[in-house]
Design an enzyme around this catalytic site. Structure first.
Site, short mmCIF file in Angstrom:
data_model
loop_
_atom_site.label_atom_id
_atom_site.label_comp_id
_atom_site.label_asym_id
_atom_site.label_seq_id
_atom_site.Cartn_x
_atom_site.Cartn_y
_atom_site.Cartn_z
N VAL A 45 0.91 -1.14 0.00
CA VAL A 45 0.00 0.00 0.00
C VAL A 45 0.95 1.20 0.00
O VAL A 45 1.45 1.61 1.05
CB VAL A 45 -0.94 0.00 1.22
CG1 VAL A 45 -1.85 1.22 1.21
CG2 VAL A 45 -1.77 -1.29 1.26
N PRO A 46 1.27 1.72 -1.19
CA PRO A 46 2.41 2.62 -1.37
C PRO A 46 2.21 4.06 -0.88
O PRO A 46 2.13 5.00 -1.67
CB PRO A 46 2.66 2.55 -2.88
CG PRO A 46 1.33 2.25 -3.47
CD PRO A 46 0.63 1.38 -2.46
N CYS A 47 2.20 4.21 0.43
CA CYS A 47 2.05 5.55 1.01
C CYS A 47 3.26 6.43 0.71
O CYS A 47 3.17 7.66 0.83
CB CYS A 47 1.79 5.45 2.51
SG CYS A 47 3.05 4.54 3.42
N HIS A 48 4.37 5.83 0.29
CA HIS A 48 5.55 6.62 -0.07
C HIS A 48 5.29 7.49 -1.30
O HIS A 48 6.05 8.42 -1.56
CB HIS A 48 6.77 5.72 -0.29
CG HIS A 48 6.62 4.79 -1.45
ND1 HIS A 48 6.00 3.56 -1.35
CD2 HIS A 48 7.01 4.92 -2.75
CE1 HIS A 48 6.03 2.96 -2.52
NE2 HIS A 48 6.63 3.77 -3.39
#
Length: 173
Positions: free
Chosen positions: A136-139
């Site tokens: 879950v690419p919060c970056h």
């Protein structure tokens, strides 16, 4: 705490050790990040959902991480994840999975994409509480001025991920 049986696995990546905690029965990733400390990963899981312990094991999602670092940025897209929260946070986490590599959004844009344009702080909070990092690419969310903002695993890791994605996203198929 829950009685869900979990397994964990740590693999090496160019950004450091990466640990995954997953449910044993279906491989759904509960937490992941750039640390070899299993307790750090367990602590990322919401207390009501947190397993009491985790046993070492092989996790299929580790192959997706290796493929991602080998250049297949889409390898992480279909990894099953499981995290629980309120309606906005749960929706925001699903929106994070739609942000294209190499095309990060600002927190304001992320709030709009999540359906609540005025909820910029809530959108930032969804990023901060996201347990299955990378999958879950919060970056891929930046401050409104385009600067990196925060990242649970450090700005060096965030910078590296974004640079990798930007360079690979520009390459023709």
């Amino acid at each position: 705490m829950t009685s869900t049986k979990t397994i964990h696995q740590t693999i090496s990546t160019p950004d450091g050790p990466f640990t995954i905690i997953a449910r044993a029965e279906d491989g759904a990733v509960l937490a992941s990040g750039w640390s070899d400390d299993v307790q750090v990963m367990l602590d990322r899981i919401r207390p009501a959902d947190r397993p009491a312990s985790s046993a070492p094991g092989e996790i299929a999602a580790s192959e997706a991480v290796e493929a991602y670092y080998a250049g297949d940025l889409s390898a992480i897209d279909d990894v099953l994840v499981a995290q629980s929260g309120g309606p906005f946070r749960t929706h925001a986490w699903s929106v994070l999975r739609t942000i294209e590599p190499g095309k990060p959004l600002t927190y304001s844009e992320f709030a709009v994409a999540s359906g609540r344009p005025s909820a910029v702080r809530a959108a930032a909070s969804a990023c901060a509480t996201n347990a299955p990092a990378l999958f879950v690419p919060c970056h891929r969310v930046l401050r409104t001025d385009g600067s990196l903002g925060g990242f649970a695993w450090g700005l060096d890791v965030k910078r590296s991920l974004l640079a990798r994605e930007a360079s690979l996203a520009l390459q023709p198929d």
